[in-house]
Write a protein that holds these residues in place. Structure first.
Motif, PDB file in Angstrom:
ATOM      1  N   PRO A 102       0.822  -1.221   0.000  1.00 30.54           N
ATOM      2  CA  PRO A 102       0.000   0.000   0.000  1.00 30.54           C
ATOM      3  C   PRO A 102       0.856   1.271   0.000  1.00 30.54           C
ATOM      4  O   PRO A 102       1.947   1.294   0.579  1.00 30.54           O
ATOM      5  N   PRO A 103       0.357   2.342  -0.636  1.00 27.44           N
ATOM      6  CA  PRO A 103       1.170   3.535  -0.860  1.00 27.44           C
ATOM      7  C   PRO A 103       1.506   4.338   0.398  1.00 27.44           C
ATOM      8  O   PRO A 103       2.387   5.183   0.345  1.00 27.44           O
ATOM      9  N   LYS A 104       0.859   4.089   1.525  1.00 23.15           N
ATOM     10  CA  LYS A 104       1.169   4.924   2.698  1.00 23.15           C
ATOM     11  C   LYS A 104       2.625   4.736   3.142  1.00 23.15           C
ATOM     12  O   LYS A 104       3.186   5.597   3.820  1.00 23.15           O
ATOM     13  N   HIS A 105       3.271   3.640   2.729  1.00 22.29           N
ATOM     14  CA  HIS A 105       4.660   3.405   3.150  1.00 22.29           C
ATOM     15  C   HIS A 105       5.697   4.188   2.328  1.00 22.29           C
ATOM     16  O   HIS A 105       6.881   4.119   2.599  1.00 22.29           O
ATOM     17  N   PHE A 106       5.227   4.930   1.320  1.00 21.91           N
ATOM     18  CA  PHE A 106       6.147   5.812   0.583  1.00 21.91           C
ATOM     19  C   PHE A 106       6.708   6.925   1.465  1.00 21.91           C
ATOM     20  O   PHE A 106       7.778   7.458   1.215  1.00 21.91           O
ATOM     21  N   TYR A 107       5.922   7.333   2.482  1.00 25.15           N
ATOM     22  CA  TYR A 107       6.138   8.642   3.093  1.00 25.15           C
ATOM     23  C   TYR A 107       7.028   8.638   4.335  1.00 25.15           C
ATOM     24  O   TYR A 107       6.617   9.075   5.402  1.00 25.15           O
ATOM     25  N   ASP A 108       8.266   8.117   4.197  1.00 22.59           N
ATOM     26  CA  ASP A 108       9.250   8.408   5.248  1.00 22.59           C
ATOM     27  C   ASP A 108       9.748   9.834   4.975  1.00 22.59           C
ATOM     28  O   ASP A 108       9.201  10.526   4.098  1.00 22.59           O
ATOM     29  N   ALA A 109      10.784  10.290   5.706  1.00 23.87           N
ATOM     30  CA  ALA A 109      11.207  11.687   5.527  1.00 23.87           C
ATOM     31  C   ALA A 109      11.600  11.963   4.068  1.00 23.87           C
ATOM     32  O   ALA A 109      11.177  12.956   3.468  1.00 23.87           O
ATOM     33  N   LEU A 110      12.363  11.032   3.461  1.00 22.53           N
ATOM     34  CA  LEU A 110      12.787  11.246   2.072  1.00 22.53           C
ATOM     35  C   LEU A 110      11.583  11.174   1.120  1.00 22.53           C
ATOM     36  O   LEU A 110      11.447  11.988   0.201  1.00 22.53           O
ATOM     37  N   GLY A 111      10.710  10.193   1.349  1.00 22.77           N
ATOM     38  CA  GLY A 111       9.527  10.057   0.490  1.00 22.77           C
ATOM     39  C   GLY A 111       8.658  11.308   0.532  1.00 22.77           C
ATOM     40  O   GLY A 111       8.132  11.750  -0.498  1.00 22.77           O
ATOM     41  N   SER A 112       8.523  11.909   1.711  1.00 19.04           N
ATOM     42  CA  SER A 112       7.718  13.137   1.824  1.00 19.04           C
ATOM     43  C   SER A 112       8.387  14.271   1.047  1.00 19.04           C
ATOM     44  O   SER A 112       7.711  15.060   0.377  1.00 19.04           O
ATOM     45  N   GLU A 113       9.726  14.336   1.115  1.00 15.92           N
ATOM     46  CA  GLU A 113      10.449  15.367   0.337  1.00 15.92           C
ATOM     47  C   GLU A 113      10.279  15.137  -1.160  1.00 15.92           C
ATOM     48  O   GLU A 113      10.092  16.061  -1.933  1.00 15.92           O
ATOM     49  N   LEU A 114      10.358  13.865  -1.563  1.00 20.18           N
ATOM     50  CA  LEU A 114      10.211  13.564  -2.989  1.00 20.18           C
ATOM     51  C   LEU A 114       8.791  13.900  -3.457  1.00 20.18           C
ATOM     52  O   LEU A 114       8.591  14.399  -4.564  1.00 20.18           O
ATOM     53  N   PHE A 115       7.799  13.650  -2.595  1.00 19.38           N
ATOM     54  CA  PHE A 115       6.433  14.014  -2.996  1.00 19.38           C
ATOM     55  C   PHE A 115       6.330  15.529  -3.186  1.00 19.38           C
ATOM     56  O   PHE A 115       5.722  15.996  -4.154  1.00 19.38           O
ATOM     57  N   ASP A 116       6.931  16.298  -2.283  1.00 21.61           N
ATOM     58  CA  ASP A 116       6.908  17.761  -2.445  1.00 21.61           C
ATOM     59  C   ASP A 116       7.559  18.167  -3.769  1.00 21.61           C
ATOM     60  O   ASP A 116       7.097  19.094  -4.436  1.00 21.61           O
ATOM     61  N   ALA A 117       8.632  17.462  -4.141  1.00 19.69           N
ATOM     62  CA  ALA A 117       9.295  17.780  -5.420  1.00 19.69           C
ATOM     63  C   ALA A 117       8.378  17.422  -6.599  1.00 19.69           C
ATOM     64  O   ALA A 117       8.322  18.146  -7.602  1.00 19.69           O
ATOM     65  N   ILE A 118       7.639  16.321  -6.473  1.00 20.91           N
ATOM     66  CA  ILE A 118       6.681  15.943  -7.532  1.00 20.91           C
ATOM     67  C   ILE A 118       5.672  17.074  -7.752  1.00 20.91           C
ATOM     68  O   ILE A 118       5.328  17.424  -8.885  1.00 20.91           O
ATOM     69  N   CYS A 119       5.218  17.662  -6.632  1.00 22.19           N
ATOM     70  CA  CYS A 119       4.190  18.717  -6.723  1.00 22.19           C
ATOM     71  C   CYS A 119       4.662  19.931  -7.525  1.00 22.19           C
ATOM     72  O   CYS A 119       3.854  20.707  -8.012  1.00 22.19           O
ATOM     73  N   GLU A 120       5.981  20.094  -7.653  1.00 26.67           N
ATOM     74  CA  GLU A 120       6.536  21.235  -8.392  1.00 26.67           C
ATOM     75  C   GLU A 120       6.821  20.894  -9.858  1.00 26.67           C
ATOM     76  O   GLU A 120       7.255  21.767 -10.614  1.00 26.67           O
ATOM     77  N   LEU A 121       6.632  19.635 -10.247  1.00 31.57           N
ATOM     78  CA  LEU A 121       7.010  19.232 -11.603  1.00 31.57           C
ATOM     79  C   LEU A 121       6.045  19.808 -12.644  1.00 31.57           C
ATOM     80  O   LEU A 121       4.838  19.879 -12.380  1.00 31.57           O
ATOM     81  N   PRO A 122       6.568  20.187 -13.810  1.00 35.16           N
ATOM     82  CA  PRO A 122       5.656  20.718 -14.836  1.00 35.16           C
ATOM     83  C   PRO A 122       4.580  19.713 -15.248  1.00 35.16           C
ATOM     84  O   PRO A 122       3.438  20.083 -15.511  1.00 35.16           O
ATOM     85  N   GLU A 123       4.935  18.419 -15.272  1.00 37.50           N
ATOM     86  CA  GLU A 123       3.948  17.410 -15.718  1.00 37.50           C
ATOM     87  C   GLU A 123       2.863  17.160 -14.672  1.00 37.50           C
ATOM     88  O   GLU A 123       1.780  16.705 -15.007  1.00 37.50           O
ATOM     89  N   TYR A 124       3.184  17.436 -13.392  1.00 39.07           N
ATOM     90  CA  TYR A 124       2.224  17.104 -12.313  1.00 39.07           C
ATOM     91  C   TYR A 124       1.288  18.306 -12.122  1.00 39.07           C
ATOM     92  O   TYR A 124       1.481  19.166 -11.263  1.00 39.07           O
ATOM     93  N   TYR A 125       0.243  18.338 -12.968  1.00 39.66           N
ATOM     94  CA  TYR A 125      -0.691  19.474 -13.010  1.00 39.66           C
ATOM     95  C   TYR A 125      -1.577  19.552 -11.765  1.00 39.66           C
ATOM     96  O   TYR A 125      -2.168  20.593 -11.457  1.00 39.66           O
ATOM     97  N   GLN A 126      -1.693  18.440 -11.016  1.00 44.98           N
ATOM     98  CA  GLN A 126      -2.671  18.359  -9.923  1.00 44.98           C
ATOM     99  C   GLN A 126      -2.511  19.478  -8.884  1.00 44.98           C
ATOM    100  O   GLN A 126      -3.485  20.150  -8.533  1.00 44.98           O
ATOM    101  N   THR A 127      -1.285  19.648  -8.375  1.00 49.40           N
ATOM    102  CA  THR A 127      -1.097  20.566  -7.239  1.00 49.40           C
ATOM    103  C   THR A 127      -1.421  22.009  -7.613  1.00 49.40           C
ATOM    104  O   THR A 127      -2.160  22.692  -6.907  1.00 49.40           O
ATOM    105  N   ARG A 128      -0.869  22.469  -8.735  1.00 48.05           N
ATOM    106  CA  ARG A 128      -1.109  23.881  -9.070  1.00 48.05           C
ATOM    107  C   ARG A 128      -2.581  24.109  -9.419  1.00 48.05           C
ATOM    108  O   ARG A 128      -3.136  25.175  -9.163  1.00 48.05           O
ATOM    109  N   THR A 129      -3.217  23.090 -10.010  1.00 47.52           N
ATOM    110  CA  THR A 129      -4.623  23.263 -10.385  1.00 47.52           C
ATOM    111  C   THR A 129      -5.510  23.307  -9.145  1.00 47.52           C
ATOM    112  O   THR A 129      -6.429  24.134  -9.042  1.00 47.52           O
TER     113      THR A 129
END
Ligand code: SAH
Ligand code: AVI
Length: 328
Positions: free
Chosen positions: A39-66
């Motif tokens: 299950p995906p909840k195990h992605f979110y250790d300290a590094l995983g949470s940082e990587l998710f924040d970086a995903i939110c800034e990606l040009p392809e990841y339209y979800q966050t800005r929208t």
């Protein structure tokens, strides 16, 4: 004389040092199945949470800005309509979009308390400290907790509640669990509370697939980090370099699947579980589904959970939706 504003900051943890967020059970169940899955909840250790924040800034990841755009357009109305005095945010992460709501509540003079709930201890502590400093007069009760298991530990309401569940995280539940989870929110909302639910919408598959196969490879790192988490927390010996990131849109089920594919046969030992697992060449481990919604799917899920859709707000390109719902 300035009024003396009472505010408190507190973080409560319901995940003890030896509670691997059910990781041991999930690894035992998930790696011994014919189609391996975690299950995906195990992605979110300290590094995983940082990587998710970086995903939110990606040009392809339209979800966050929208989603932020929708919130900016409607925050004032949402606050007026719900008369909310507190935000209880599920899967808050670094809560950057939440500021839009907190600002609107502060502006309306109703902001009393913020309750971020997340499995990631680092983000709950960081957000609690940061926001307590930024919103004078607002109390913060952070909960390091699993929203599937610990909702009973939420503090008693201090008035009408708004419960943001943003980012499209609801799409990470499989359909049956999703409806059961939504039903469990009835108690959290109470008679005068509202759920504010972010959902990614069904659209051209290539747009969705690009968001999970970004050119900088951040989503691949996020996905592969799951194996580092299992190695570290359960003494496993996954050769992470022997796996590759896979993400594709399942058109029938209208969801993205992320998987990790073994490039060659691999034998893995999970020491803490005394478990040996074999991967054949090209065998895949499913790590996440991310369901995309139509208005019908959303209404159907809410109705099945005893909730009523009050309003569905979207952006001009209908990429994402933020919906208000309450007990039917
Ligand atoms: N709401 C933020 C973050 C979304 S990422 C946004 O919209 O950008 C999903 C968040 O949910 C992560 O911070 C993750 O740690 C948290 N999460 C995932 N599963 C969880 C669970 N079972 N219980 C509590 N938090 C969870
Ligand atoms: C948190 N969740 C809604 C994200 C999503 O899009 O399903 C997690 C994510 N997975 C890959 N990229 C982002």
């Amino acid at each position: 004389m300035e009024p003396i504003l009472e505010r408190t900051v507190e973080v409560r943890s319901h995940l003890g040092p030896n509670d691997e967020r059910t990781l041991a059970d999930d690894v035992l169940d998930g790696l011994t199945r014919p189609l391996k899955e975690l299950p995906p909840k195990h992605f979110y250790d300290a590094l995983g949470s940082e990587l998710f924040d970086a995903i939110c800034e990606l040009p392809e990841y339209y979800q966050t800005r929208t989603e932020r755009l929708i919130l900016e357009r409607h925050a004032e109305d949402i606050v007026a309509r719900t008369a909310a005095v507190e935000l209880v945010e599920l899967g808050s992460g670094s809560a950057t979009k939440t500021r839009v709501l907190l600002d609107a509540m502060a502006q309306a003079g109703t902001l009393a308390r913020y309750v971020p709930v997340d499995v990631s201890a680092t983000t709950v502590h960081a957000v609690a400290d940061l926001f307590a400093g930024e919103y004078p007069g607002m109390s913060v009760v952070g909960l390091v907790a699993d929203f599937e298991r610990h909702l009973a530990h939420l503090p008693e309401p201090v008035g009408p509640r708004l419960v943001p569940f943003l980012g499209g995280t609801i799409g990470n539940f499989p359909p049956g669990t999703r409806r059961r989870f939504l039903r469990s929110l009835g108690k959290v909302l109470g008679p005068d509370g509202y759920l504010l639910l972010g959902t990614d919408l069904v659209k051209e598959p290539h747009v969705i697939e690009a968001a999970y196969n970004d050119s900088a490879g951040v989503t691949a790192q996020f996905n592969l980090n799951l194996l580092h988490v299992v190695n570290r927390e359960l003494g496993a010996d996954f050769d992470v370099d022997g796996f590759e990131h896979v993400a594709f849109f399942d058109r029938e089920r209208e969801w993205i699947e992320m998987r990790l594919r073994a490039t060659e046969p691999q034998h893995v030992r999970v020491a803490a579980l005394d478990l040996e697992v074999d991967f054949a060449a090209r065998e895949e481990l499913r790590t996440e589904i991310s369901a995309k919604f139509t208005p019908e799917r959303l209404r159907g899920d809410l109705e099945a959970a005893g909730l009523e859709l009050v309003e569905m707000l979207t952006d001009p390109d209908e990429l994402f939706a933020v919906s208000l719902a309450r007990i039917a």
